[in-house]
Design a protein around this motif. Structure first.
Motif, PDB file in Angstrom:
ATOM      1  N   ASP A   9     -10.926  -1.254  -5.581  1.00 48.17           N
ATOM      2  CA  ASP A   9     -12.105  -1.769  -4.946  1.00 48.17           C
ATOM      3  C   ASP A   9     -13.307  -1.103  -5.571  1.00 48.17           C
ATOM      4  O   ASP A   9     -13.233  -0.487  -6.611  1.00 48.17           O
ATOM      5  CB  ASP A   9     -12.064  -1.537  -3.440  1.00 48.17           C
ATOM      6  N   ASP A  39      -3.221   3.373  -0.637  1.00 45.80           N
ATOM      7  CA  ASP A  39      -3.870   2.349   0.189  1.00 45.80           C
ATOM      8  C   ASP A  39      -2.877   1.617   1.080  1.00 45.80           C
ATOM      9  O   ASP A  39      -3.277   0.939   2.033  1.00 45.80           O
ATOM     10  CB  ASP A  39      -4.586   1.339  -0.710  1.00 45.80           C
ATOM     11  N   SER A  40      -1.609   1.720   0.760  1.00 50.52           N
ATOM     12  CA  SER A  40      -0.578   1.081   1.572  1.00 50.52           C
ATOM     13  C   SER A  40       0.615   2.014   1.644  1.00 50.52           C
ATOM     14  O   SER A  40       0.677   3.031   0.949  1.00 50.52           O
ATOM     15  CB  SER A  40      -0.186  -0.285   0.980  1.00 50.52           C
ATOM     16  N   SER A  98      -0.843   5.459   4.099  1.00 51.88           N
ATOM     17  CA  SER A  98      -2.009   4.594   3.944  1.00 51.88           C
ATOM     18  C   SER A  98      -3.170   5.005   4.842  1.00 51.88           C
ATOM     19  O   SER A  98      -4.324   4.662   4.542  1.00 51.88           O
ATOM     20  CB  SER A  98      -1.623   3.141   4.228  1.00 51.88           C
ATOM     21  N   GLY A 119      -5.618   6.783   2.671  1.00 55.60           N
ATOM     22  CA  GLY A 119      -6.094   6.204   1.433  1.00 55.60           C
ATOM     23  C   GLY A 119      -7.599   6.016   1.380  1.00 55.60           C
ATOM     24  O   GLY A 119      -8.254   6.359   0.402  1.00 55.60           O
ATOM     25  N   GLU A 120      -8.169   5.449   2.426  1.00 53.08           N
ATOM     26  CA  GLU A 120      -9.602   5.169   2.421  1.00 53.08           C
ATOM     27  C   GLU A 120     -10.427   6.445   2.332  1.00 53.08           C
ATOM     28  O   GLU A 120     -11.431   6.508   1.618  1.00 53.08           O
ATOM     29  CB  GLU A 120      -9.999   4.402   3.678  1.00 53.08           C
ATOM     30  N   ARG A 151     -10.292   7.816  -1.190  1.00 54.71           N
ATOM     31  CA  ARG A 151     -11.064   6.939  -2.071  1.00 54.71           C
ATOM     32  C   ARG A 151     -12.563   7.185  -1.914  1.00 54.71           C
ATOM     33  O   ARG A 151     -13.303   7.258  -2.896  1.00 54.71           O
ATOM     34  CB  ARG A 151     -10.735   5.476  -1.761  1.00 54.71           C
ATOM     35  N   ASP A 205      -3.738   1.522  -6.079  1.00 51.25           N
ATOM     36  CA  ASP A 205      -2.898   1.791  -4.914  1.00 51.25           C
ATOM     37  C   ASP A 205      -1.500   2.189  -5.383  1.00 51.25           C
ATOM     38  O   ASP A 205      -0.836   1.430  -6.086  1.00 51.25           O
ATOM     39  CB  ASP A 205      -2.822   0.544  -4.039  1.00 51.25           C
TER      40      ASP A 205
END
Length: 444
Positions: free
Chosen positions: A46, A80-81, A85, A88-89, A92, A116
């Motif tokens: 992203d 991210d998954s 997960s 992950g955000e 990031r 990811d």
């Protein structure tokens, strides 16, 4: 906004439920996240982020002078998954903010290609291979947990590229795997044990608990962390009345809870996965048992802890590497950048944003010191320089461990829906007085 760049003072603990003492970086330039560059067109990333512009003692000043303006290309993954997960955000966002700052302050373009890894070591290796095969990568950044970070580290060692990884407290690989390219700007098992002792020492001596229980995941890091806890707390006079191994990924903690209760455990220590830690607390509530102090390293790290447990998750301690309440080395600028960049109602920044941002500060300072993106020059800078980041000031040992004794592992505590610094003590309004003891379930 709470004060940030303030000095350390002695913090007391706050006894009983309902205690207070709380309250509660921008513009991207040349930052391409998630499949940028010519990497074969596979998706998964992203974009976003901003910059911080440290103007205090963060050590992020200046640029890497010398006329070499070769772009810096970084490969990395985040979960991210999959099972990790929930982290992950946050990881990031810390990287995004850091890359934005690097693009402002370095005299070269910085590109982070982030994918990811699906919380899976094989997927992580495949993603890194795809990025490195199609881009002129100079550096690799790690993911989350010993499982994923060691997989990324092994890949970087084979490629001969500098590797930085956080959320990786496991020390043994540094000593046994002949690391040449791996560096961990993150508190290690020995630092976590010392931080646990420091937290206990916030309690007046006459009120301190004595009985310690350790739930040991059946993993290399599980055994290492358990042994550090047993050694450090045992030498300090605490009684380790329980040390039991459990299957990592277990969903039944009833036997461990029963054993902890029968052994009169007052301080419960473990390093479960986040889903495991949440399950364990739910089962403690169902069995109407709780320790007086609970520390779940890594288990209580993610924001999902509070989302899943609510007030049942209060009082839990964690050691995520960075916690709101730390001061100096760019913490104020980080917080300002985060809340300027991201639309959130939260009053406190998630812990793992700070941890991953700290990694970007190390990367920037190493490139500045090297004056080059040449992998060997950057590695040599990592080995020889001292780094100033939002988690502290430290250097690295030859094997990539943070130099012993230079980092104090910040211990956070879940309180009023947020992770707050409980140890070490600072006068930041984002920190709290250590909440102790945990009241019985009937009194919450």
């Amino acid at each position: 906004m709470a004060r940030d760049d303030t000095s350390i003072r002695r913090r007391r603990y706050l006894k009983g439920a309902g205690a207070t003492g709380t309250l509660a970086i921008t513009g991207l330039a040349g930052c391409t996240l998630g499949g940028g560059g010519d990497d074969g067109g596979d998706s998964g990333g992203d974009s976003g982020g901003d910059s911080g512009g440290d103007s205090d003692s963060s050590g992020d000043s200046g640029g890497d002078s010398g006329g070499d303006a070769t772009p810096l290309t970084i490969a990395g993954t985040v979960p991210d998954s999959g099972s990790f997960s929930s982290l992950g955000e946050d990881l990031r966002r810390g990287y995004e903010l850091g890359v934005a700052r690097m693009n402002e302050e370095l005299d070269r373009e910085v590109e982070l290609i982030l994918r990811d890894d699906e919380s899976d070591a094989q997927t992580l290796r495949e993603q890194l291979q795809a990025i490195v095969s199609n881009n002129d990568v100079n550096m690799i950044w790690g993911s989350f947990s010993s499982l994923l970070v060691t997989a990324g580290s092994a890949f970087a060692e084979n490629q001969g590229l500098p590797f930085l990884g956080i959320a990786f407290a496991y020390e043994e690989p540094h000593r046994n795997d002949n690391y040449e390219w791996t560096f961990a700007p993150f508190p290690k098992s020995r630092d976590v044990a010392r931080s646990t002792l420091g937290t206990l020492e916030l309690i007046p001596e006459e009120e301190r608990p004595t009985n310690v229980g350790i739930w040991e995941p059946n993993s290399g890091w599980g055994a290492e962390q358990a042994q550090y806890w047993e050694d450090v707390l045992g030498e300090a006079g605490y009684d380790v009345v329980m040390r039991e191994v459990f299957e990592l990924g277990s969903s039944d903690f009833s036997t461990l809870i029963s054993q902890a209760e029968s052994n009169e455990v007052e301080v419960l220590l473990s390093n479960p996965t986040p889903p495991g830690g949440i399950t364990a607390v739910n089962q403690m509530r169902d069995n109407n048992w709780a320790p007086q102090m609970l520390k779940f390293v890594r288990g209580a790290d993610p924001s999902a802890w509070w989302s899943a447990l609510g007030e049942d998750g209060a009082y839990a301690l964690m050691c995520p590497g960075w916690v709101p309440g730390l001061t100096g080395n760019g913490n104020a600028e980080l917080r300002e950048a985060f809340f300027n960049e991201y639309d959130t109602d939260a009053e406190f920044m998630p812990a793992n944003v700070g941890g991953s941002y700290n990694l970007t500060q190390v990367a920037q300072q190493a490139v500045e010191a090297a004056g080059s993106v040449d992998p060997t020059a950057v590695r040599d800078a990592l080995r020889s320089e001292e780094f100033e980041t939002v988690i502290g000031t430290f250097s690295f040992e030859e094997n990539g461990l943070p130099a012993e004794g230079e980092l104090t592992a910040p211990t956070g505590q879940w309180w009023e829906g947020a992770q707050r610094l409980a140890y070490p003590d600072t006068d930041s309004e984002q920190a709290i007085d250590f909440q102790y003891p945990i009241p019985p379930w009937s009194e919450r």
